[in-house]
Scaffold this motif. Structure first.
Motif, mmCIF file in Angstrom:
data_model
loop_
_atom_site.group_PDB
_atom_site.id
_atom_site.type_symbol
_atom_site.label_atom_id
_atom_site.label_comp_id
_atom_site.label_asym_id
_atom_site.label_seq_id
_atom_site.Cartn_x
_atom_site.Cartn_y
_atom_site.Cartn_z
ATOM 1 N N THR A 1 49.582 12.782 8.959
ATOM 2 C CA THR A 1 48.867 13.658 8.023
ATOM 3 C C THR A 1 49.291 15.106 8.240
ATOM 4 O O THR A 1 49.398 15.566 9.374
ATOM 5 N N SER A 2 49.546 15.807 7.152
ATOM 6 C CA SER A 2 50.037 17.187 7.247
ATOM 7 C C SER A 2 48.927 18.193 7.018
ATOM 8 O O SER A 2 47.891 17.870 6.434
ATOM 9 N N LEU A 3 49.164 19.413 7.468
ATOM 10 C CA LEU A 3 48.231 20.510 7.220
ATOM 11 C C LEU A 3 48.911 21.566 6.354
ATOM 12 O O LEU A 3 50.035 21.992 6.630
ATOM 13 N N THR A 4 48.198 21.968 5.316
ATOM 14 C CA THR A 4 48.685 22.988 4.399
ATOM 15 C C THR A 4 47.838 24.233 4.573
ATOM 16 O O THR A 4 46.611 24.134 4.657
ATOM 17 N N LEU A 5 48.457 25.388 4.607
ATOM 18 C CA LEU A 5 47.715 26.638 4.533
ATOM 19 C C LEU A 5 47.750 27.090 3.079
ATOM 20 O O LEU A 5 48.823 27.340 2.528
ATOM 21 N N GLY A 6 46.578 27.155 2.448
ATOM 22 C CA GLY A 6 46.514 27.587 1.052
ATOM 23 C C GLY A 6 46.924 29.041 0.922
ATOM 24 O O GLY A 6 47.060 29.752 1.923
ATOM 25 N N PRO A 7 47.120 29.506 -0.310
ATOM 26 C CA PRO A 7 47.434 30.920 -0.516
ATOM 27 C C PRO A 7 46.224 31.776 -0.137
ATOM 28 O O PRO A 7 45.089 31.330 -0.276
ATOM 29 N N VAL A 8 46.471 32.994 0.335
ATOM 30 C CA VAL A 8 45.377 33.932 0.595
ATOM 31 C C VAL A 8 44.758 34.293 -0.750
ATOM 32 O O VAL A 8 45.441 34.793 -1.636
ATOM 33 N N LEU A 9 43.479 33.969 -0.910
ATOM 34 C CA LEU A 9 42.834 34.200 -2.212
ATOM 35 C C LEU A 9 42.293 35.623 -2.337
ATOM 36 O O LEU A 9 42.002 36.085 -3.435
ATOM 37 N N PHE A 10 42.169 36.325 -1.193
ATOM 38 C CA PHE A 10 41.526 37.642 -1.207
ATOM 39 C C PHE A 10 42.550 38.751 -1.407
ATOM 40 O O PHE A 10 43.755 38.548 -1.284
ATOM 41 N N ASN A 11 42.013 39.935 -1.683
ATOM 42 C CA ASN A 11 42.872 41.104 -1.861
ATOM 43 C C ASN A 11 43.056 41.810 -0.522
ATOM 44 O O ASN A 11 42.341 42.750 -0.201
ATOM 45 N N TRP A 12 44.010 41.320 0.257
ATOM 46 C CA TRP A 12 44.314 41.954 1.542
ATOM 47 C C TRP A 12 45.419 42.984 1.324
ATOM 48 O O TRP A 12 46.272 42.815 0.450
ATOM 49 N N LYS A 13 45.419 44.009 2.160
ATOM 50 C CA LYS A 13 46.469 45.028 2.041
ATOM 51 C C LYS A 13 47.825 44.371 2.309
ATOM 52 O O LYS A 13 47.934 43.474 3.145
ATOM 53 N N PRO A 14 48.887 44.824 1.602
ATOM 54 C CA PRO A 14 50.182 44.147 1.719
ATOM 55 C C PRO A 14 50.673 44.021 3.168
ATOM 56 O O PRO A 14 51.156 42.965 3.558
ATOM 57 N N GLU A 15 50.448 45.080 3.977
ATOM 58 C CA GLU A 15 50.920 45.003 5.369
ATOM 59 C C GLU A 15 50.135 43.931 6.126
ATOM 60 O O GLU A 15 50.707 43.156 6.910
ATOM 61 N N ALA A 16 48.832 43.905 5.883
ATOM 62 C CA ALA A 16 47.984 42.916 6.554
ATOM 63 C C ALA A 16 48.398 41.507 6.140
ATOM 64 O O ALA A 16 48.455 40.582 6.963
ATOM 65 N N LEU A 17 48.714 41.381 4.851
ATOM 66 C CA LEU A 17 49.110 40.083 4.320
ATOM 67 C C LEU A 17 50.426 39.626 4.975
ATOM 68 O O LEU A 17 50.563 38.471 5.390
ATOM 69 N N ARG A 18 51.368 40.571 5.069
ATOM 70 C CA ARG A 18 52.660 40.226 5.659
ATOM 71 C C ARG A 18 52.481 39.838 7.133
ATOM 72 O O ARG A 18 53.001 38.832 7.594
ATOM 73 N N ASP A 19 51.707 40.648 7.859
ATOM 74 C CA ASP A 19 51.486 40.347 9.280
ATOM 75 C C ASP A 19 50.834 38.983 9.453
ATOM 76 O O ASP A 19 51.173 38.230 10.361
ATOM 77 N N PHE A 20 49.877 38.695 8.558
ATOM 78 C CA PHE A 20 49.190 37.396 8.620
ATOM 79 C C PHE A 20 50.188 36.255 8.474
ATOM 80 O O PHE A 20 50.215 35.311 9.272
ATOM 81 N N TYR A 21 51.042 36.356 7.455
ATOM 82 C CA TYR A 21 51.998 35.258 7.220
ATOM 83 C C TYR A 21 53.026 35.164 8.354
ATOM 84 O O TYR A 21 53.433 34.059 8.744
#
Lengths: 335, 298, 226
Positions: B2-22
């Motif tokens: 069984t695999s695990l998927t990370l869904g898309p970030v649905l919230f409005n995070w700042k682009p830098e925060a989003l990049r760091d998260f990914y």
């Protein structure tokens, strides 16, 4: 492009929850009446409402006799493993000579197109086809003739869509209860009550509603969640989830929408110019008095616009929710 | 497996925060597939777009399957043009969250997203005929419906298993409305709430959350107790929705339970520690109201 | 009452000052059972002319409803069980006995039964108050609205040879009630007038009421019963 063609006279598509309401609608000047069977195959699966097979047959005969059409809404999403109830509903609508069925589920549309190729297909608002590519998909793949547009679009967006999708017809809501979410894409009701429009044909079902009277007024609850509180003489609304008063950022407000009814009587000329084929009145659950009043008003409105006369000034305040009216998403500021 | 998927970030995070998260998620060994792309509001897209190429590159290098998720509600010409561009994207899998995107794929493989209405075998078959190789089911479906669909599916079946559930999408922005703003003049206030804005009843009982034009559950869905049973009934993948918590650790808990290395109860306690203040729910999978929490007995 | 339901803590809405209220006062010393034959006839009428009401209520067979005309000194117990439907008039009903109670002035309840007013609109304006199981009340409202009841016409038909006399009598009574209602509105306005401080608002109100009165008289005349 289609938008340069002179506007055609739009059909008035009117609700009927019972045979008596069907007669009221036809007698008040409806071009079409839309109805549902008395089960979970339609999105107004409300207690004591809707038609059995015999009633539908008689209703269709009455409407046809007076030159009106009958559309049958089979617009919930069939339960996994048991599509028979929905397939039977489509078969019965075809057998009873309904003028069209209004469907939302892709699988059911595919079934209807394959098994009943002669049956005219309309796409329910519950399918939320909100752009030309989505509409083209249903039209090209399944031969859908008309699409009921979700109540999220502005008049300008509707005009653009009509220009792109001809000869597919569009139908828009002109009066009644207003979903503030894209229709068919909302699970708020099942989140709170376990029953949803998509699966059960109900939103904020009556069986989960409680009103409590106290000296301070009335509290309306849905499955134990307080949806609103009214002062003793304040008009009280039905506790539809998205029309409740909630707290966000420490402030109580009608966060999603106020208890209000869509009323487009004053923008009918704009909707006709936008190339809409049919005007739909919401309210299969509202009863004969409502049906007669609203159908008469919109009959007069459409006839006036088509004859080049000024719009009639008709007051529908007493049958609107909370006595309030809105033109909803048709005007961009609503967003 | 069984695999695990990370869904898309649905919230409005700042682009830098989003990049760091990914970038951090790229290093998480427990995630097989990672989604990105703006799903909720096209006004946010210009801020997300610039970081997408580098995130795709980083995730691909880390050996992750990358999926670009589409908008959920496509209304304007501009949004439709974006959808056409997305559908034409080369070398990356696309997730359709509006039926128009599925149609625009013109038979090429795609993921049918959880915001499409796929409730039964007939619709699943239609989507698979259109090119869906994987289907993430709507949140409302109970275990029996999931199993019934999994039994008939040609492609993979994915079930939402963690995070606030996307419940509704609208043309109206409620983050703006809560501040007496309109969507046009929204000042991007949705960015104030990294995990959504809590919505309470007049009796101060929280039950929903607002993410701009999207309405979500207040409760965090957790199917830790139901993973094993659902996997045995044919579910191929579980989706975790990103939140502002240690998502790699969250993924670790789900992986450990799936692998039978950690007891579900123990994992639930640890999940609570990872998500301070979160209330958990799993009602939908039991055919109950979504906000309820049912002790596992599937 | 079922578990989970909340009992009203307040008396339902004060009934409007109306001829029905006076009738109610007049009926007070009477045993409500005296009225039972009227409701027996009504039930026979429903079974004969509107069997679809009971069919629509089939799913709610085990949920009796109390109908409470707030301006009359009795209540009506409606048992929708299609095998043995009942319409029983009583002095009062223990809320434990019924699934739900509908409170409202008689005129409103009759208009609702005849589909002349919109039930939702009545509720929005709080002229009807519902306690208990909302689902059975909604079902009843829809079932009755769908039947297309005309109480005078239907009851005349039910009464057979006496129907014509009943029709004339009922028509006259309704005309009379309409006119009395209008007169009472004027009287009520006069009674509450001293409490209204804003003189302009007062005169606007009285003008509106006088207009209404005229309309009602006209309507009664058109009905041929004035």
């Amino acid at each position: 492009m289609g938008s340069t063609l002179p506007p055609t006279r739009p059909e008035l598509v009117c609700p009927a929850g019972t045979p008596a309401a069907l007669k009221s609608a036809v007698d008040a000047g409806a071009d079409c009446v839309y109805v549902g069977f008395r089960d979970e195959t339609n999105a107004r699966n409300f207690p004591g409402l809707n038609f059995n097979r015999k009633e539908l047959g008689e209703g269709i005969a009455y409407a046809h006799d007076k030159g009106a059409k009958v559309l049958v809404a089979i617009n919930t999403f069939p339960r996994a493993g048991t599509p028979e109830l929905w397939h039977q509903a489509v078969a019965d609508a075809a057998r009873l000579k309904a003028d069209a069925v209004i469907l939302a589920d892709i699988g059911l549309i595919e079934h209807a197109a394959r098994v009943h190729p002669e049956l005219r297909l309309h796409l329910s608002v519950q399918a939320a086809a909100s752009n030309p590519a989505a509409i083209a998909f249903y039209a090209e793949r399944f031969g859908v003739k008309r699409v009921v547009l979700p109540r999220v679009l502005t008049v300008q967006e509707i005009a653009t869509i009509n220009a792109r999708i001809a000869p597919v017809e569009t139908e828009v809501f002109v009066f009644g209860g207003l979903c503030v979410m894209a229709e068919g894409r909302c699970a708020l009701s099942s989140y709170v009550t376990g029953q949803s429009p998509n699966m059960n044909g109900v939103c904020s079902p009556a069986g989960e509603v409680r009103y409590t009277e106290t000296h301070a007024g009335v509290t309306s609850e849905l499955s134990g969640f307080t949806i609103n509180k009214f002062a003793p003489n304040e008009p009280a609304g039905y506790p539809t989830l998205c029309k409740g008063r909630f707290i966000a950022r420490d402030k109580a407000s009608y966060l999603f929408e106020e208890p209000t009814s869509l009323n487009t009587l004053n923008i009918l000329p704009d909707l006709i110019k936008a190339g809409v084929t049919a005007f739909k009145i919401e309210g299969r659950q509202r009863g004969r008095a409502y049906v007669a009043a609203v159908v008469q008003a919109f009959r007069a409105g459409v006839d006036a616009v088509m004859a080049g006369r000024p719009l009639p000034d008709i007051d529908l305040d007493r049958i609107t929710e909370g006595g309030k009216q809105t033109t909803g998403a048709y005007e961009k500021a609503w967003r | 497996m069984t695999s695990l998927t990370l869904g898309p970030v649905l919230f409005n995070w700042k682009p830098e925060a989003l990049r760091d998260f990914y970038f951090r998620m790229a290093d998480c060994p427990d995630l097989d597939t990672i989604h990105l792309g703006e799903v909720v509001c096209s006004k946010r897209t210009p801020f997300v777009e610039p970081i997408i190429p580098e995130v795709i590159e980083r995730l691909t290098q880390a050996g992750k399957e990358v999926v670009l998720s589409s908008l959920a509600l496509i209304m304007s010409d501009r949004e439709l043009a974006q959808a056409r561009d997305l559908a034409a994207a080369d070398g990356v899998l696309v997730e359709a969250n509006d039926i128009s995107v599925a149609a625009l794929m013109q038979g090429r493989p795609f993921v049918a997203g959880p915001l499409l209405n796929i409730y039964n075998e007939g619709t699943l078959a239609s989507l698979e005929a259109m090119g869906a190789i994987r289907t993430c089911l709507p949140a409302e479906l109970a275990a029996d419906a999931v199993a019934s669909l999994a039994a008939k599916a040609k492609g993979e079946i994915e079930v939402q298993a963690f995070g606030r559930l996307p419940l509704a999408i609208s043309a109206r922005c409620y983050a703006a409305r809560a501040r007496n703003l309109t969507k046009d003049g929204c000042q991007y206030v949705c960015a104030d709430d990294r995990d959504g804005m809590a919505v309470e009843t007049l009796d101060e009982v929280p039950f929903l959350a607002v993410n701009g034009t999207q309405t979500m559950s207040y409760h965090h869905m957790s199917l830790l107790g139901e993973l094993a049973d659902l996997a045995s009934r044919g579910v191929d993948r579980f989706r975790l929705w990103p939140h502002h918590v240690a998502m790699d650790a969250v993924a670790g808990l789900f992986r450990a339970v799936l692998d039978g290395k950690l007891d579900a109860d123990e994992a639930t306690d640890r999940l609570a520690d990872l998500c301070p203040g979160a209330e958990f729910a799993n009602g939908y999978i039991y055919g109950q109201p979504g906000h309820q929490y049912v002790e596992a007995d599937l | 009452m079922r578990p989970g339901q909340v009992r009203s803590a307040a008396k339902p809405a004060t009934p409007p000052f109306s001829p029905v209220l006076l009738l109610g006062l007049a009926l007070k010393p009477m045993r409500p059972q005296v009225l039972q034959p009227i409701f027996d006839a009504m039930l026979r009428m429903i079974r004969r002319r509107h069997p679809d009401i009971l069919e629509r209520m089939a799913d709610y067979a085990d949920r009796p409803v109390c109908i409470d005309p707030t301006d009359l000194p009795f209540v009506i117990l409606l048992d929708p069980n299609p095998e043995a439907p009942a319409l029983i008039v009583r002095r009062e009903i223990d809320p434990e006995e019924v699934a739900a109670t509908i409170h409202g002035p008689l005129a409103t309840l009759i208009a609702l039964a005849e589909g002349k007013v919109d039930g939702d609109a009545l509720f929005f304006s709080r002229r009807l108050i519902i306690e208990g199981d909302t689902e059975v009340v909604v079902a009843l409202r829809n079932a009755i609205d769908g039947a297309g009841i005309d109480l005078v016409e239907d009851m005349s038909a039910q009464l057979g040879p006496f129907g014509k006399a009943f029709r004339g009598l009922a028509g006259a009574a309704i005309g009379l009630a309409d006119r009395m209602q209008a007169d009472f509105e004027t009287l009520r306005a006069a009674l509450i007038a001293p409490a209204v401080k804003d003189v302009d608002a007062q005169s606007a109100r009285i003008a509106a009421l006088e207009g209404e009165l005229k309309q009602l008289r006209k309507a009664a005349r058109r009905g041929g019963v004035a």
